[in-house]
Motif scaffolding. Sequence first.
Motif, PDB file in Angstrom:
ATOM      1  N   LEU A 186      73.622  89.440  16.088  1.00  0.00           N
ATOM      2  CA  LEU A 186      74.726  90.252  15.584  1.00  0.00           C
ATOM      3  C   LEU A 186      74.536  91.747  15.861  1.00  0.00           C
ATOM      4  O   LEU A 186      75.469  92.527  15.696  1.00  0.00           O
ATOM      5  N   ALA A 187      73.328  92.124  16.252  1.00  0.00           N
ATOM      6  CA  ALA A 187      73.043  93.555  16.472  1.00  0.00           C
ATOM      7  C   ALA A 187      74.005  94.215  17.457  1.00  0.00           C
ATOM      8  O   ALA A 187      74.477  95.337  17.199  1.00  0.00           O
ATOM      9  N   PRO A 188      74.332  93.581  18.587  1.00  0.00           N
ATOM     10  CA  PRO A 188      75.274  94.212  19.516  1.00  0.00           C
ATOM     11  C   PRO A 188      76.661  94.421  18.904  1.00  0.00           C
ATOM     12  O   PRO A 188      77.450  95.214  19.420  1.00  0.00           O
ATOM     13  N   GLN A 189      76.949  93.722  17.801  1.00  0.00           N
ATOM     14  CA  GLN A 189      78.240  93.882  17.129  1.00  0.00           C
ATOM     15  C   GLN A 189      78.159  94.904  15.995  1.00  0.00           C
ATOM     16  O   GLN A 189      79.109  95.057  15.227  1.00  0.00           O
ATOM     17  N   GLY A 190      77.011  95.570  15.885  1.00  0.00           N
ATOM     18  CA  GLY A 190      76.872  96.635  14.898  1.00  0.00           C
ATOM     19  C   GLY A 190      76.094  96.262  13.654  1.00  0.00           C
ATOM     20  O   GLY A 190      75.996  97.068  12.721  1.00  0.00           O
ATOM     21  N   ALA A 191      75.523  95.075  13.620  1.00  0.00           N
ATOM     22  CA  ALA A 191      74.757  94.673  12.439  1.00  0.00           C
ATOM     23  C   ALA A 191      73.446  95.444  12.350  1.00  0.00           C
ATOM     24  O   ALA A 191      72.791  95.706  13.366  1.00  0.00           O
ATOM     25  N   GLU A 192      73.065  95.787  11.136  1.00  0.00           N
ATOM     26  CA  GLU A 192      71.761  96.392  10.858  1.00  0.00           C
ATOM     27  C   GLU A 192      70.896  95.290  10.243  1.00  0.00           C
ATOM     28  O   GLU A 192      71.141  94.861   9.115  1.00  0.00           O
ATOM     29  N   VAL A 193      69.919  94.818  10.981  1.00  0.00           N
ATOM     30  CA  VAL A 193      69.055  93.728  10.503  1.00  0.00           C
ATOM     31  C   VAL A 193      67.820  94.329   9.853  1.00  0.00           C
ATOM     32  O   VAL A 193      67.064  95.070  10.494  1.00  0.00           O
ATOM     33  N   VAL A 194      67.620  94.027   8.588  1.00  0.00           N
ATOM     34  CA  VAL A 194      66.515  94.575   7.802  1.00  0.00           C
ATOM     35  C   VAL A 194      65.618  93.426   7.354  1.00  0.00           C
ATOM     36  O   VAL A 194      66.101  92.411   6.844  1.00  0.00           O
ATOM     37  N   VAL A 195      64.316  93.605   7.545  1.00  0.00           N
ATOM     38  CA  VAL A 195      63.347  92.568   7.200  1.00  0.00           C
ATOM     39  C   VAL A 195      62.629  92.936   5.905  1.00  0.00           C
ATOM     40  O   VAL A 195      62.131  94.059   5.758  1.00  0.00           O
ATOM     41  N   CYS A 196      62.591  91.989   4.980  1.00  0.00           N
ATOM     42  CA  CYS A 196      61.880  92.189   3.718  1.00  0.00           C
ATOM     43  C   CYS A 196      60.483  91.592   3.836  1.00  0.00           C
ATOM     44  O   CYS A 196      60.342  90.408   4.193  1.00  0.00           O
ATOM     45  N   PRO A 197      59.437  92.343   3.560  1.00  0.00           N
ATOM     46  CA  PRO A 197      58.069  91.823   3.716  1.00  0.00           C
ATOM     47  C   PRO A 197      57.721  90.773   2.669  1.00  0.00           C
ATOM     48  O   PRO A 197      58.417  90.615   1.659  1.00  0.00           O
ATOM     49  N   VAL A 198      56.634  90.061   2.934  1.00  0.00           N
ATOM     50  CA  VAL A 198      56.078  89.108   1.968  1.00  0.00           C
ATOM     51  C   VAL A 198      54.654  89.536   1.656  1.00  0.00           C
ATOM     52  O   VAL A 198      54.060  90.334   2.380  1.00  0.00           O
ATOM     53  N   ASP A 199      54.095  88.983   0.594  1.00  0.00           N
ATOM     54  CA  ASP A 199      52.719  89.320   0.245  1.00  0.00           C
ATOM     55  C   ASP A 199      51.750  88.355   0.950  1.00  0.00           C
ATOM     56  O   ASP A 199      52.164  87.520   1.758  1.00  0.00           O
ATOM     57  N   ARG A 200      50.475  88.463   0.636  1.00  0.00           N
ATOM     58  CA  ARG A 200      49.458  87.660   1.324  1.00  0.00           C
ATOM     59  C   ARG A 200      49.621  86.165   1.042  1.00  0.00           C
ATOM     60  O   ARG A 200      49.095  85.326   1.775  1.00  0.00           O
ATOM     61  N   ARG A 254      80.472  96.900   5.258  1.00  0.00           N
ATOM     62  CA  ARG A 254      79.291  96.031   5.144  1.00  0.00           C
ATOM     63  C   ARG A 254      78.804  95.640   6.540  1.00  0.00           C
ATOM     64  O   ARG A 254      79.558  95.050   7.314  1.00  0.00           O
ATOM     65  N   ARG A 255      77.542  95.975   6.824  1.00  0.00           N
ATOM     66  CA  ARG A 255      76.992  95.629   8.132  1.00  0.00           C
ATOM     67  C   ARG A 255      75.500  95.284   8.083  1.00  0.00           C
ATOM     68  O   ARG A 255      74.900  94.970   9.093  1.00  0.00           O
ATOM     69  N   ARG A 256      74.916  95.296   6.892  1.00  0.00           N
ATOM     70  CA  ARG A 256      73.476  95.023   6.771  1.00  0.00           C
ATOM     71  C   ARG A 256      73.218  93.540   6.521  1.00  0.00           C
ATOM     72  O   ARG A 256      73.849  92.917   5.671  1.00  0.00           O
ATOM     73  N   VAL A 257      72.261  92.992   7.273  1.00  0.00           N
ATOM     74  CA  VAL A 257      71.796  91.618   7.084  1.00  0.00           C
ATOM     75  C   VAL A 257      70.315  91.699   6.727  1.00  0.00           C
ATOM     76  O   VAL A 257      69.523  92.253   7.493  1.00  0.00           O
TER      77      VAL A 257
END
Length: 399
Positions: A128-142, A108-111
């Motif tokens: 956390l990225a330098p420690q191997g985390a994958e940061v994923v952004v979820c969009p929002v609507d208008r 597990r490494r995704r945030v």
Amino acid sequence: MPERFRSARSGRTIPSMPADTIYLDHNATTPPDPRVIEAVDRALAVAWGNPSSAHAPGLAARETLQRARDEAARLVGVDSSEIVFTSGGTEAIALAVSSAWQRRGAGRRRVVLSAIEHPAVIEAARGLAPQGAEVVVCPVDRRGLVDPGELGARVGETTVLVAVMLANNEVGAIQPAAEAAAITARAGALFLCDAVQAVGKIPVAARAIGADYLPIAAHKLNGPKGAGCLCVRHGAPCVPMIAGGGQEGGLRSGTENVPGIAGFGEACRLARERAGDEGRIAARRNALEERLVREAGAQVLAADAARLPNTIGCVLDGVDAQALVVRLSGRGVFVSAGSACHAGKTRGSHVLAAMGVAEAARGCFVRVSLGAGTSDEDAERAAAIIIEEAARGRARKGR
């Protein structure tokens, strides 16, 4: 809002806001309630001992902490043992993000974050990225809302943590936090629900949401700055970031800020007393908002979403928002050009960008946020002054 507050214990007279001014920036911070000031004053006078000490002064301080812990727990429907006192929302968020990461399962490494999270969440995750985390952004609507379907597509077996705030600080949009928590739980991940802007403005029940971590900041609910907590669900990991004497059950070392926490506890008690005031505040907000739309051409963001009852986030086309805030301040009306966390950087607001607001329009964005003490007269007078100053700003720009 009282102009001056006289401490019953010390007899000191404390200047507050001049009677002819109108404070409409409660999403940035709230004025401390006089009873909160009294609680802080009382703690300084009689609960000055070290809470870790076994003697009477220490016991008085420890009892003060416990009363505050109980009040914070009651406000959001958790057990008092699930409350970890912190210096405020930012530290509470950092503790949650760090704890989830340090106790992550194998593979597990995704945030996953919503695109409108507070910078405290965003920067903690990026760290956390330098420690191997994958940061994923979820969009929002208008409207500034997270789509549960979009979130679900990004959450899976490699996810460590999902963060979706309860209510946005800039436009007030209330998020589908419980749905987000359910999606997170099905993936076996942990859920952080930043409730800093929501607590004290709408009812918040951490268990009903399904939050593993829920931060609160005292200064957002008429309490003092420098105090807050992280609600940690029983069973969720909590790994101390600060080593030392092992205070807060070993989860947050350092002698507790007893006066600040006493004020926080009183603010939580008062927030429970105000439960049910949302309709009254929303009615005042709506009346003010309708005038701004009708007479100043305001374009209200998240207008068709469930919002915090006190919040108006709007674009005033052709008006330099920063200049407007300065002019309004000179006339005793205090609003903001976006989040206090973006002071001087409104055009860079990631929230407005995520909602699809054009860059030019971001510079015309104004946030008006009412409080429990805002009167009908305050709202009416503020509306008239904002309308007048917006017209003057447009006239100047058109020269």
